[in-house]
Write an enzyme that holds these catalytic residues in place. Structure first.
Site, mmCIF file in Angstrom:
data_model
loop_
_atom_site.group_PDB
_atom_site.id
_atom_site.type_symbol
_atom_site.label_atom_id
_atom_site.label_comp_id
_atom_site.label_asym_id
_atom_site.label_seq_id
_atom_site.Cartn_x
_atom_site.Cartn_y
_atom_site.Cartn_z
ATOM 1 N N TYR A 116 2.297 0.919 12.871
ATOM 2 C CA TYR A 116 1.185 0.898 11.915
ATOM 3 C C TYR A 116 -0.074 0.296 12.543
ATOM 4 O O TYR A 116 0.001 -0.654 13.312
ATOM 5 C CB TYR A 116 1.567 0.081 10.672
ATOM 6 C CG TYR A 116 0.428 0.047 9.689
ATOM 7 C CD1 TYR A 116 0.179 1.153 8.895
ATOM 8 C CD2 TYR A 116 -0.419 -1.046 9.605
ATOM 9 C CE1 TYR A 116 -0.896 1.159 8.025
ATOM 10 C CE2 TYR A 116 -1.493 -1.047 8.733
ATOM 11 C CZ TYR A 116 -1.730 0.063 7.946
ATOM 12 O OH TYR A 116 -2.800 0.081 7.089
ATOM 13 N N TRP A 118 -4.789 0.640 12.547
ATOM 14 C CA TRP A 118 -5.993 1.472 12.463
ATOM 15 C C TRP A 118 -6.415 2.039 13.792
ATOM 16 O O TRP A 118 -7.197 2.985 13.846
ATOM 17 C CB TRP A 118 -7.142 0.651 11.881
ATOM 18 C CG TRP A 118 -7.184 0.657 10.392
ATOM 19 C CD1 TRP A 118 -6.135 0.439 9.553
ATOM 20 C CD2 TRP A 118 -8.317 0.916 9.575
ATOM 21 N NE1 TRP A 118 -6.561 0.533 8.251
ATOM 22 C CE2 TRP A 118 -7.896 0.814 8.231
ATOM 23 C CE3 TRP A 118 -9.652 1.196 9.842
ATOM 24 C CZ2 TRP A 118 -8.765 1.002 7.165
ATOM 25 C CZ3 TRP A 118 -10.518 1.380 8.778
ATOM 26 C CH2 TRP A 118 -10.073 1.294 7.455
HETATM 27 P P1 PGD Z 1 -6.335 -3.969 13.638
HETATM 28 O O1 PGD Z 1 -6.940 -5.295 13.927
HETATM 29 O O2 PGD Z 1 -7.250 -2.863 13.225
HETATM 30 O O3 PGD Z 1 -5.286 -4.251 12.484
HETATM 31 O O4 PGD Z 1 -3.889 -4.054 10.466
HETATM 32 P P2 PGD Z 1 -4.140 -3.322 11.873
HETATM 33 O O5 PGD Z 1 -2.911 -3.488 12.704
HETATM 34 O O6 PGD Z 1 -4.647 -1.946 11.668
HETATM 35 O O7 PGD Z 1 -5.444 -3.538 14.868
HETATM 36 C C1 PGD Z 1 -5.653 -2.429 15.632
HETATM 37 C C2 PGD Z 1 -5.150 -2.701 17.038
HETATM 38 O O8 PGD Z 1 -5.184 -1.488 17.778
HETATM 39 C C3 PGD Z 1 -5.973 -3.702 17.808
HETATM 40 O O9 PGD Z 1 -5.111 -4.632 18.419
HETATM 41 C C4 PGD Z 1 -6.711 -2.858 18.870
HETATM 42 O O10 PGD Z 1 -6.919 -3.554 20.061
HETATM 43 C C5 PGD Z 1 -5.751 -1.703 19.058
HETATM 44 N N1 PGD Z 1 -6.395 -0.437 19.420
HETATM 45 C C6 PGD Z 1 -7.563 0.055 18.965
HETATM 46 N N2 PGD Z 1 -7.769 1.296 19.468
HETATM 47 C C7 PGD Z 1 -6.707 1.595 20.244
HETATM 48 C C8 PGD Z 1 -6.353 2.732 21.030
HETATM 49 O O11 PGD Z 1 -7.048 3.718 21.098
HETATM 50 N N3 PGD Z 1 -5.167 2.674 21.673
HETATM 51 C C9 PGD Z 1 -4.347 1.601 21.615
HETATM 52 N N4 PGD Z 1 -3.192 1.656 22.265
HETATM 53 N N5 PGD Z 1 -4.681 0.505 20.902
HETATM 54 C C10 PGD Z 1 -5.834 0.495 20.214
HETATM 55 C C11 PGD Z 1 -4.775 -3.909 9.421
HETATM 56 C C12 PGD Z 1 -4.045 -4.223 8.084
HETATM 57 O O12 PGD Z 1 -3.943 -5.646 7.926
HETATM 58 C C13 PGD Z 1 -4.709 -3.649 6.910
HETATM 59 S S1 PGD Z 1 -5.235 -1.996 6.993
HETATM 60 C C14 PGD Z 1 -4.844 -4.324 5.735
HETATM 61 S S2 PGD Z 1 -5.758 -3.669 4.436
HETATM 62 C C15 PGD Z 1 -4.152 -5.588 5.474
HETATM 63 N N6 PGD Z 1 -4.973 -6.578 4.883
HETATM 64 C C16 PGD Z 1 -4.513 -7.843 4.794
HETATM 65 C C17 PGD Z 1 -4.967 -8.798 3.812
HETATM 66 O O13 PGD Z 1 -5.812 -8.491 2.954
HETATM 67 N N7 PGD Z 1 -4.448 -10.043 3.861
HETATM 68 C C18 PGD Z 1 -3.516 -10.413 4.736
HETATM 69 N N8 PGD Z 1 -3.047 -11.664 4.736
HETATM 70 N N9 PGD Z 1 -3.072 -9.544 5.673
HETATM 71 C C19 PGD Z 1 -3.514 -8.289 5.724
HETATM 72 N N10 PGD Z 1 -3.037 -7.427 6.684
HETATM 73 C C20 PGD Z 1 -3.317 -6.021 6.686
#
Ligand code: PGD
Length: 771
Positions: A116, A118
């Site tokens: 999972y 983004w």
């Molecule tokens: P990101 O920080 O976007 O978080 O959780 P998500 O795991 O999506 O992580 C993306 C990761 O992908 C980063 O480490 C980045 O370096 C890596 N990355 C980006 N592009 C690429 C690529 O092209 N290739 C590779 N291999 N890696 C890449 C988000 C999630 O967190 C979401 S959507 C929500 S809504 C939630 N919200 C909450 C909340 O409200 N409260 C709490 N406590 N926790 C939450 N967690 C959730």
């Protein structure tokens, strides 16, 4: 920064989840300019140059020392170990051999590819599409269903309104701006979240629409513990509700409206089923408790007279009940959504321009923008022959309790036994709850493989870390389903170190495993991007063809996407004729009572919307060991945990830690002042944070956003010394129905930190990696 003397001339178009931009790379830094067509570019654009900061980047393949020396197996050193640099051929050989061993010895149900996250914007280099295509070619994997954004809502909406239209395509913004007289914003419509949309947002229109509605005279009521969950310029009446009690408020509004005879009997009879059951509940026929304003006042902290007044106002005007996604990211998160829909049914304005309800306005830039009526260019993922899956937020349960039974949306399921976890484009050590428990879970598998761009906590818990390029270092197509343009994402910088795209990594692995042709389909990266564009174009209805071949599109940098209806009203057809435009529910109507849900017999999600007190409110605010309720919301200064070291994110930190906001009275009661270093504790862990005082935070509440990179480097001081709230949250599903994540709320105490503050090491590479 040394980039092999490679300089890319001029400003080039590119795109992020938070909007389009132009970037010029001069070999030692990146200049980013917002796209002039975007009326409200995001301040998050200032984080982007940090993507090329090589101190934080994974610049070569690495193996974890314990895994390399001791071989695959459960290992509690994950997250503490040092790393050993590998060559690409060594890394590919090791990863391919381990994938092969696991699938041959234990079967493909032993591979977890839920992965999972983004990732970054871009239709081709979409990490989830890439990893799924690759693992499917290998015979499939255990996948995940749902998401962390609206994990509770999606299953609920399928039962209650028969689909996800309220999320995908609610009434469009221009209709709200023109017709809504009263916005009742439950959970707010925070400007920070309206900057971001999965896949991109070519134009940020939400602030402009809200301003237009206000200028026309629309009234706003904000129901949230945080005043800045709605822009100050809208002059909203702020009802600072106790977090987690919105359901009680929504039920009391319905009860009051019905009690005064202001409800729409006709709509409830012709378009809904189960109103009689709901009315019995509202008036206490089952439990003797009338869910009236006085009842709700005691729970919500909003006085009864205000609730009664609001109910009257709502019934008197064209009212839009907006329900944020954050509402449902907590225990019993299904209930505020269902209770909000029920309130809109009681008002009877569903299907009228500007009335009814919406889910996620302001939670994402795309909600309310209208959906494109055709598919976007999309990398085919192939077929996953493995039928096993988990609800996405149950990942730690799966790793800790293989074979254990659990409930999910009417099914009794069993967790599979996972040997190999493969992640690309997400960070569970950002997004999951109770990170101490998650670390125990990640100690279990034989092997963890991750593609990462940065030394995030995900990378630091992997056995094999394969360096991925950022979006800046590759060409792609940028667009989201609710977008207005397709962006030619030109590569603006060369790959850092030995980083490769996820596609190139999977291609090399596929070649090692003898399935290269199946994975690549015979195409290279540029050929795929061109193919996705031309194939998409060929499938468009003739009148929508942009008329540019790939070369011309690439040169133009962007095309505007036609075809979105100018205005859309959710359930307009259904309102006009509920028999002809049946919803896909068992009754064809909106289900205020769901016999299906009731038949599951879940005490934590009964057959109608109900007030079920979350465990977080077992004690009143102010009482007990953890007297404050922490709101762990999405951050204003970055997307999730992405580019936490970027300029906008870094500037907001206090002593290098994540800011925690507290009402001045709560701070004074603890002898705390703004700028103090504080220690936040909960039943699951502790974190250091920097204190910010704000009367925009309701008394009794603390607020600490997600996304500070997890830093467990000084466990004697705190579980995380940087301020990641997911060390404080509980890892428990919303209910047995949806099993959504509950990260939004947790009980905490906040105290002064008086010791010697340990350094923040989250932004340094782990041991064994050259700084
Ligand atoms: P990101 O920080 O976007 O978080 O959780 P998500 O795991 O999506 O992580 C993306 C990761 O992908 C980063 O480490 C980045 O370096 C890596 N990355 C980006 N592009 C690429 C690529 O092209 N290739 C590779 N291999 N890696 C890449 C988000 C999630 O967190 C979401 S959507 C929500 S809504 C939630 N919200 C909450 C909340 O409200 N409260 C709490 N406590 N926790 C939450 N967690 C959730």
């Amino acid at each position: 920064m040394a980039h092999h003397g490679f300089v890319i001339e001029g400003y080039r178009p590119h795109s992020a989840h938070w909007g389009p931009f132009h970037a010029a790379y001069a070999g030692d830094g990146l200049d980013v300019r917002p796209d002039p067509r975007d009326p409200a570019p995001s301040p998050l654009l200032r984080n982007i140059p940090a993507a090329l900061d090589e101190r934080l980047r994974v610049l070569a393949p690495y193996a974890r020392r314990g895994w390399l020396d001791g071989g695959p197996g459960a290992d509690g050193r994950r997250g503490h170990d040092e790393y050993v640099r590998l060559s690409w051929p060594e890394a590919i050989e090791l990863a391919a051999a381990e994938l092969d061993r696991c699938r041959r010895t234990f079967g493909n149900t032993a591979l977890y590819g839920g992965s999972y996250g983004w990732g970054s914007a871009g239709r081709f280099h979409h990490p989830q599409s890439q990893i799924h295509r690759f693992l499917n070619v290998l015979g499939g994997c255990v996948r995940s269903v749902g998401n962390y954004s609206f994990g509770a809502s999606a299953p609920l909406l399928r039962h209650v309104v028969g689909g996800l239209e309220p999320l995908d395509n609610p009434t469009s913004w221009p209709v709200l701006a023109e017709h809504t007289e009263h916005f009742v914003c439950v959970g707010g419509m925070p400007a920070k979240n309206a900057q971001v949309n999965a896949g991109g947002a070519a134009r940020h229109t939400v602030p402009g629409h809200l301003r237009a509605a206000r200028a026309r005279g629309a009234r706003f009521t904000l129901i949230s513990p945080l005043r800045d969950d709605l822009a100050a310029e809208l002059d909203a009446e702020w009802l600072p509700v106790v977090p987690g009690t919105d359901t009680a408020l929504l039920l009391a509004l319905s009860q009051t409206i019905v009690d005064r005879g202001l409800h729409d009997e006709n709509f409830l009879r012709t378009h809904c089923t189960g109103f009689d059951r709901l009315r019995d509940y509202l008036f206490g026929a089952d439990d003797g408790v009338v869910k009236d304003a006085a009842w709700a006042a005691a729970l919500t902290g909003i006085d009864a007279a205000t609730i009664v007044r609001l109910a009257g106002q709502m019934a008197a005007r064209r009212t839009m009940v907006t329900l944020s996604w954050s509402l449902q990211r907590s225990r019993h998160g299904e209930q505020p959504v269902w209770a909000g829909i029920a309130l809109a049914c009681v008002l009877g304005q569903i299907g009228l321009p500007g009335g009814g309800f919406g889910h996620g306005y302001g939670s994402s830039a795309g909600v309310g923008e209208g959906s494109l009526p055709y598919p976007l260019p999309t990398l085919p993922q192939g077929r996953n022959p493995v039928e096993e899956y988990i609800p996405v937020a149950r990942v730690a349960d799966m790793l800790l309790e293989p074979g254990q039974e659990y409930d999910f949306d009417g099914q009794r399921r069993r967790y599979p036994g996972i040997r190999l976890v493969y992640w690309a484009g997400g960070n569970p050590f950002h997004h999951h709850q109770d990170l101490t428990r998650l670390r125990r879970a990640f100690a279990r598998p034989d092997t963890v493989i991750a593609h990462e761009q940065f030394w995030t906590a995900m990378a630091r818990h992997a056995d094999l870390v394969l360096p991925a390029t950022t979006t800046l270092e590759r060409d792609d197509l940028g667009c989201a389903r609710q977008d207005s343009a397709l962006i030619a994402m030109h590569r603006v910088a060369p790959p850092l170190g030995e980083a490769r795209s996820d596609f190139a990594i999977f291609r090399a692995l596929a070649a090692e495993l003898g399935v290269e042709q199946e994975f690549t389909g015979g195409r290279g990266e540029r050929e795929w991007i061109e193919h996705l564009y031309e194939d998409w174009r060929a499938r468009l209805p003739g009148e929508l063809d942009p008329g540019l071949d790939f070369a011309a599109f690439w040169q133009a940098g962007r095309i505007e996407l036609p075809g979105k209806p100018a205005r859309h009203v959710l359930y307009e057809d259904f309102r006009a004729d509920p028999r002809r435009h049946r919803l896909s529910t068992p009754s064809g109507l909106i289900e205020l009572y769901s016999a299906e849900i009731a038949s599951y017999g879940y005490a934590d999600c009964p057959g109608h919307p109900a007030w079920l007190a979350p465990e977080e409110l077992a004690e009143p605010l102010g009482d007990g060991e953890f007297p404050l309720l922490l709101v762990a919301n999405n951050p204003a200064t970055r997307l999730h945990s992405q580019l936490d070291h970027g300029a906008t994110s870094a500037e907001a930190k206090v002593h290098g830690r994540e800011p925690l906001r507290l009402h001045p009275d709560d701070a004074a009661a603890r002898g705390l002042a703004g700028g103090d270093l504080v220690r936040v504790t909960s039943a699951t862990g502790s974190a250091l944070a920097g204190l910010v005082l704000s009367d925009a935070v309701r008394p009794g509440v603390a607020q600490l956003s997600t996304g500070a990179w997890f830093d467990p480097s000084a466990p004697e001081v705190a579980t995380c010394v940087h301020g990641n709230p997911n060390v404080l949250t509980r890892d428990v599903g919303t209910s047995r129905l949806a099993q959504g994540c509950t990260g939004q709320l947790t009980r905490v105490q906040v105290e002064a930190f008086t010791g010697t503050p340990p350094p923040v090491r989250a932004h340094e590479p782990p041991r064994g990696v050259d700084a």
